[in-house]
Design an enzyme around this catalytic site. Structure first.
Site, PDB file in Angstrom:
ATOM      1  N   ILE A  18      -6.411   5.403   8.327  1.00 52.46           N
ATOM      2  CA  ILE A  18      -7.247   6.558   7.983  1.00 52.46           C
ATOM      3  C   ILE A  18      -7.735   7.260   9.246  1.00 52.46           C
ATOM      4  O   ILE A  18      -8.063   8.444   9.203  1.00 52.46           O
ATOM      5  CB  ILE A  18      -8.412   6.193   7.035  1.00 52.46           C
ATOM      6  CG1 ILE A  18      -9.326   5.139   7.627  1.00 52.46           C
ATOM      7  CG2 ILE A  18      -7.884   5.791   5.673  1.00 52.46           C
ATOM      8  CD1 ILE A  18     -10.563   4.860   6.787  1.00 52.46           C
ATOM      9  N   GLU A  19      -7.733   6.565  10.372  1.00 54.36           N
ATOM     10  CA  GLU A  19      -8.065   7.213  11.640  1.00 54.36           C
ATOM     11  C   GLU A  19      -7.056   8.315  11.958  1.00 54.36           C
ATOM     12  O   GLU A  19      -7.430   9.391  12.452  1.00 54.36           O
ATOM     13  CB  GLU A  19      -8.091   6.186  12.780  1.00 54.36           C
ATOM     14  CG  GLU A  19      -9.250   5.214  12.714  1.00 54.36           C
ATOM     15  CD  GLU A  19      -9.020   3.983  11.829  1.00 54.36           C
ATOM     16  OE1 GLU A  19      -9.845   3.056  11.903  1.00 54.36           O
ATOM     17  OE2 GLU A  19      -8.034   3.945  11.068  1.00 54.36           O
ATOM     18  N   GLU A  42       0.816  -1.217   0.000  1.00 58.41           N
ATOM     19  CA  GLU A  42       0.000   0.000   0.000  1.00 58.41           C
ATOM     20  C   GLU A  42       0.852   1.270   0.000  1.00 58.41           C
ATOM     21  O   GLU A  42       0.334   2.365  -0.231  1.00 58.41           O
ATOM     22  CB  GLU A  42      -0.941   0.017   1.209  1.00 58.41           C
ATOM     23  CG  GLU A  42      -2.025  -1.039   1.113  1.00 58.41           C
ATOM     24  CD  GLU A  42      -2.965  -1.014   2.295  1.00 58.41           C
ATOM     25  OE1 GLU A  42      -4.145  -0.676   2.092  1.00 58.41           O
ATOM     26  OE2 GLU A  42      -2.514  -1.343   3.415  1.00 58.41           O
ATOM     27  N   TYR A  86     -13.034  28.040   1.708  1.00 56.43           N
ATOM     28  CA  TYR A  86     -13.007  26.588   1.523  1.00 56.43           C
ATOM     29  C   TYR A  86     -12.016  26.153   0.456  1.00 56.43           C
ATOM     30  O   TYR A  86     -11.559  25.010   0.478  1.00 56.43           O
ATOM     31  CB  TYR A  86     -14.403  26.020   1.250  1.00 56.43           C
ATOM     32  CG  TYR A  86     -15.221  26.771   0.245  1.00 56.43           C
ATOM     33  CD1 TYR A  86     -15.008  26.626  -1.112  1.00 56.43           C
ATOM     34  CD2 TYR A  86     -16.218  27.642   0.658  1.00 56.43           C
ATOM     35  CE1 TYR A  86     -15.759  27.317  -2.040  1.00 56.43           C
ATOM     36  CE2 TYR A  86     -16.987  28.339  -0.264  1.00 56.43           C
ATOM     37  CZ  TYR A  86     -16.757  28.179  -1.612  1.00 56.43           C
ATOM     38  OH  TYR A  86     -17.494  28.866  -2.524  1.00 56.43           O
ATOM     39  N   LYS A 134     -11.987   5.337   2.019  1.00 52.95           N
ATOM     40  CA  LYS A 134     -10.904   4.664   1.301  1.00 52.95           C
ATOM     41  C   LYS A 134     -11.546   3.589   0.418  1.00 52.95           C
ATOM     42  O   LYS A 134     -11.729   2.442   0.829  1.00 52.95           O
ATOM     43  CB  LYS A 134      -9.916   4.055   2.304  1.00 52.95           C
ATOM     44  CG  LYS A 134      -8.687   3.456   1.675  1.00 52.95           C
ATOM     45  CD  LYS A 134      -7.753   2.891   2.754  1.00 52.95           C
ATOM     46  CE  LYS A 134      -6.556   2.215   2.124  1.00 52.95           C
ATOM     47  NZ  LYS A 134      -5.738   1.506   3.130  1.00 52.95           N
TER      48      LYS A 134
END
Length: 117
Positions: A72-73, A21, A53, A98
């Site tokens: 991803i946390e 990955e 933004y 993801k």
């Protein structure tokens, strides 16, 4: 309270717990919702009174793409902290998806909400 949101923001990240990955980037998609008082911007029609933004989105992409991470946390927590500290919102909800993580699912992800103390 007023909110500003960004939906479907894409960043290409080296993300995952497996060695493979980190050999190529994978897309992460973000939905960001920020609590922001829009009263001044609504009256002045001036960008300096608004939550920009575009600048926020570019900062999130830069943060995510600058270094590899396993979870991803971790990405969600770092994005929330960036938005709280750099853009001075009172609360942010960060949803990270993801889509390539689980072959049998269209996407997986996490969602966190953080606020100023």
């Amino acid at each position: 309270m007023d909110k500003v949101f960004v939906k479907g923001l894409r960043a290409d990240a080296y993300i995952g717990v497996y060695e493979w990955e980190h050999e190529q980037t994978q897309p992460l998609y973000f939905d960001l919702t920020m609590t922001w008082d829009q009263t001044a911007a609504g009256v002045s029609d001036a960008l300096e009174d608004a939550l920009d933004y575009d600048t926020l989105s570019k900062a999130v992409i830069k943060l995510v793409e600058e270094r590899p991470r396993q979870l991803i946390e971790t990405v969600a927590a770092e994005v929330a902290q960036l938005i709280l500290s750099e853009f001075h919102v009172s609360e942010v909800t960060v949803r990270v998806e993801k889509p390539q993580a689980v072959a049998a699912a269209s996407t997986v992800g996490v969602e966190i909400t953080r606020s100023q103390h």
